[in-house]
Write a protein that holds these residues in place. Sequence first.
Motif, PDB file in Angstrom:
ATOM      1  N   UNK A  97     -13.866   2.728  -4.408  1.00  0.00           N
ATOM      2  CA  UNK A  97     -13.306   4.036  -4.048  1.00  0.00           C
ATOM      3  C   UNK A  97     -13.991   4.603  -2.817  1.00  0.00           C
ATOM      4  N   UNK A  98     -15.293   4.379  -2.746  1.00  0.00           N
ATOM      5  CA  UNK A  98     -16.059   4.925  -1.624  1.00  0.00           C
ATOM      6  C   UNK A  98     -15.669   4.239  -0.313  1.00  0.00           C
ATOM      7  N   UNK A  99     -15.600   2.925  -0.364  1.00  0.00           N
ATOM      8  CA  UNK A  99     -15.242   2.163   0.838  1.00  0.00           C
ATOM      9  C   UNK A  99     -13.790   2.438   1.227  1.00  0.00           C
ATOM     10  N   UNK A 100     -12.948   2.673   0.215  1.00  0.00           N
ATOM     11  CA  UNK A 100     -11.555   3.075   0.429  1.00  0.00           C
ATOM     12  C   UNK A 100     -10.816   2.173   1.416  1.00  0.00           C
ATOM     13  N   UNK A 101     -10.923   0.877   1.190  1.00  0.00           N
ATOM     14  CA  UNK A 101     -10.255  -0.093   2.051  1.00  0.00           C
ATOM     15  C   UNK A 101      -8.824  -0.296   1.564  1.00  0.00           C
ATOM     16  N   UNK A 102      -7.895  -0.332   2.489  1.00  0.00           N
ATOM     17  CA  UNK A 102      -6.537  -0.710   2.113  1.00  0.00           C
ATOM     18  C   UNK A 102      -6.479  -2.236   2.167  1.00  0.00           C
ATOM     19  N   UNK A 103      -6.373  -2.846   0.980  1.00  0.00           N
ATOM     20  CA  UNK A 103      -6.607  -4.289   0.869  1.00  0.00           C
ATOM     21  C   UNK A 103      -5.381  -5.145   1.160  1.00  0.00           C
ATOM     22  N   UNK A 104      -4.321  -4.551   1.670  1.00  0.00           N
ATOM     23  CA  UNK A 104      -3.108  -5.331   1.905  1.00  0.00           C
ATOM     24  C   UNK A 104      -3.280  -6.452   2.914  1.00  0.00           C
ATOM     25  N   UNK A 323      -0.721  -6.517  11.472  1.00  0.00           N
ATOM     26  CA  UNK A 323      -1.441  -7.607  12.138  1.00  0.00           C
ATOM     27  C   UNK A 323      -1.657  -8.731  11.139  1.00  0.00           C
ATOM     28  N   UNK A 324      -0.881  -9.766  11.245  1.00  0.00           N
ATOM     29  CA  UNK A 324      -1.103 -10.938  10.401  1.00  0.00           C
ATOM     30  C   UNK A 324      -2.126 -11.805  11.117  1.00  0.00           C
ATOM     31  N   UNK A 329      -6.178 -17.902   5.873  1.00  0.00           N
ATOM     32  CA  UNK A 329      -5.607 -18.696   4.797  1.00  0.00           C
ATOM     33  C   UNK A 329      -4.632 -17.871   3.988  1.00  0.00           C
ATOM     34  N   UNK A 330      -4.953 -16.614   3.847  1.00  0.00           N
ATOM     35  CA  UNK A 330      -4.260 -15.852   2.831  1.00  0.00           C
ATOM     36  C   UNK A 330      -4.176 -14.398   3.267  1.00  0.00           C
ATOM     37  N   UNK A 331      -2.948 -13.925   3.510  1.00  0.00           N
ATOM     38  CA  UNK A 331      -2.749 -12.494   3.717  1.00  0.00           C
ATOM     39  C   UNK A 331      -2.519 -11.893   2.336  1.00  0.00           C
TER      40      UNK A 331
END
Length: 462
Positions: A97-104, A323-324, A329-331
């Motif tokens: 939650x703190x880092x709040x990265x959008x992991x998509x 940005x792909x 290896x893996x998006x």
Amino acid sequence: MLRVGETRELLELTAELAASFLEGLDERRVLPPVDVGELRAALARPLPDDPCDPRDVIAALAADADPGLAAMPGGRWFGFVIGGAVPAALAADWLTSTWDQNAGLFAPTPAAAVVEEVAGEWLRDLFGLPEGVSFGFVTGCQMAHFTALAAARAHVLRDAGWDLAADGLYGAPRIRVVVGAKRHATVDRALRFLGLGAPEVLAADDQGRLSVEALAAALEGHRGPLIACAQAGEVNTGAFDDLEAVAAIAKRAGAWLHVDGAFGLWAAAAPARRHLVRGVELADSWATDAHKWLNVPYDSGIVFCAHPDSHRAAMGIQAEYLVHTEGADREPLDFNPEFSRRARGFPVYAALRSLGRSGVADLVERCCAHAAAVAEGISLLPGAELVNEVVLNQVLLRFEDDERTQAVLARVQAGGEAWLSGTTWDGRAAIRVSVSNWQTSERDVERLVGAFRAAVGGAVPA
Ligand SMILES: *Cc1c(COP(=O)(O)O)cnc(C)c1O
């Protein structure tokens, strides 16, 4: 607005509140009787016109919510199939939650993407699934089903010469979907989301296992698009379908085989239970949860697929501004139904790293041993009857008749020593016990059995 130094103060205050809640779990009434009117009165304030100090907001939220919180992450919660949070997973969840990265996407947050790659591979290995399977970190087993069955839908239609992505379901060859009578309701719901309608329901035995004979008869001579759903861990009894036999029949009929292993797949991680999932690696897709038996906070489910191209074709997405990463290896978002999302790999990674292979096996074995002790302790009480074969962490019980079963359950629930829920099994009321929490101890089992003893005797425990 708070300044950075004040954010630290807020987080420290929050850590204090969190630790106090955790420390109180052992003595808390598990699901306290609550005056919902009072709860609403405390929480349902008019939306404030002006900002409030976040420290006050958090302190008030914790105080106002408290009466309506269950001791769900504690060792005396035996309801549904729940699990708590091992400390490393809880801490990593805070950081998430703190880092709040959008992991998509990979490029903007390589750490989240790499951690998912590692955690996905660790899980694949623990479950004994084939190398090279694809995976996605989704909200829970419900969405794992949805994702897997979306891949299945396109895959079996492609084999029938139909391009689902281009032409949709209108006019497509009909997909036959077969399930056992005791599949989990989320399978039907995923099929509904996918426009596949209600499945064809085949017989299950007294433990809830899909009947191999019924499956063989139903698929005899079948041709055309076909999806079969099997189960590792029935939600009431913990029973496992004979996955090896089911897979052989499904393969012969050209089916895509999907396995619901929400909690049961974890049996694969415990050497002494591994035989329960024999043949699981023969399936085409698998759905499981980390927020149940791995004891990771909600929301955390994982889907695996033996056909990465079909998985990616069903979920993948391209847009001009995304940005792909060339050569990545893996998006992550190519394997998930979500677009923006939480970096769910971090808590799973932390849980697995802190437990290690033997710690996961111990967690599973310990819960199973407690379940066996619960079964023995309660079934010795007058009028009690054990309904299931306790092969895993689930115990199913009943008393002389439905009225008596419901009365005993209501007394235990009201007592606050433990919480568990009822169900209907073979048309009769029953009581389910699920031992899925890393913290559940022998003492907690004694307290549960004691609560039943008191309830059977008619007294409401203090
Ligand atoms: C809990 C459960 C599900 C649904 O999982 P969620 O994580 O709640 O979406 C599916 N199947 C089985 C057997 C379950 O126990």
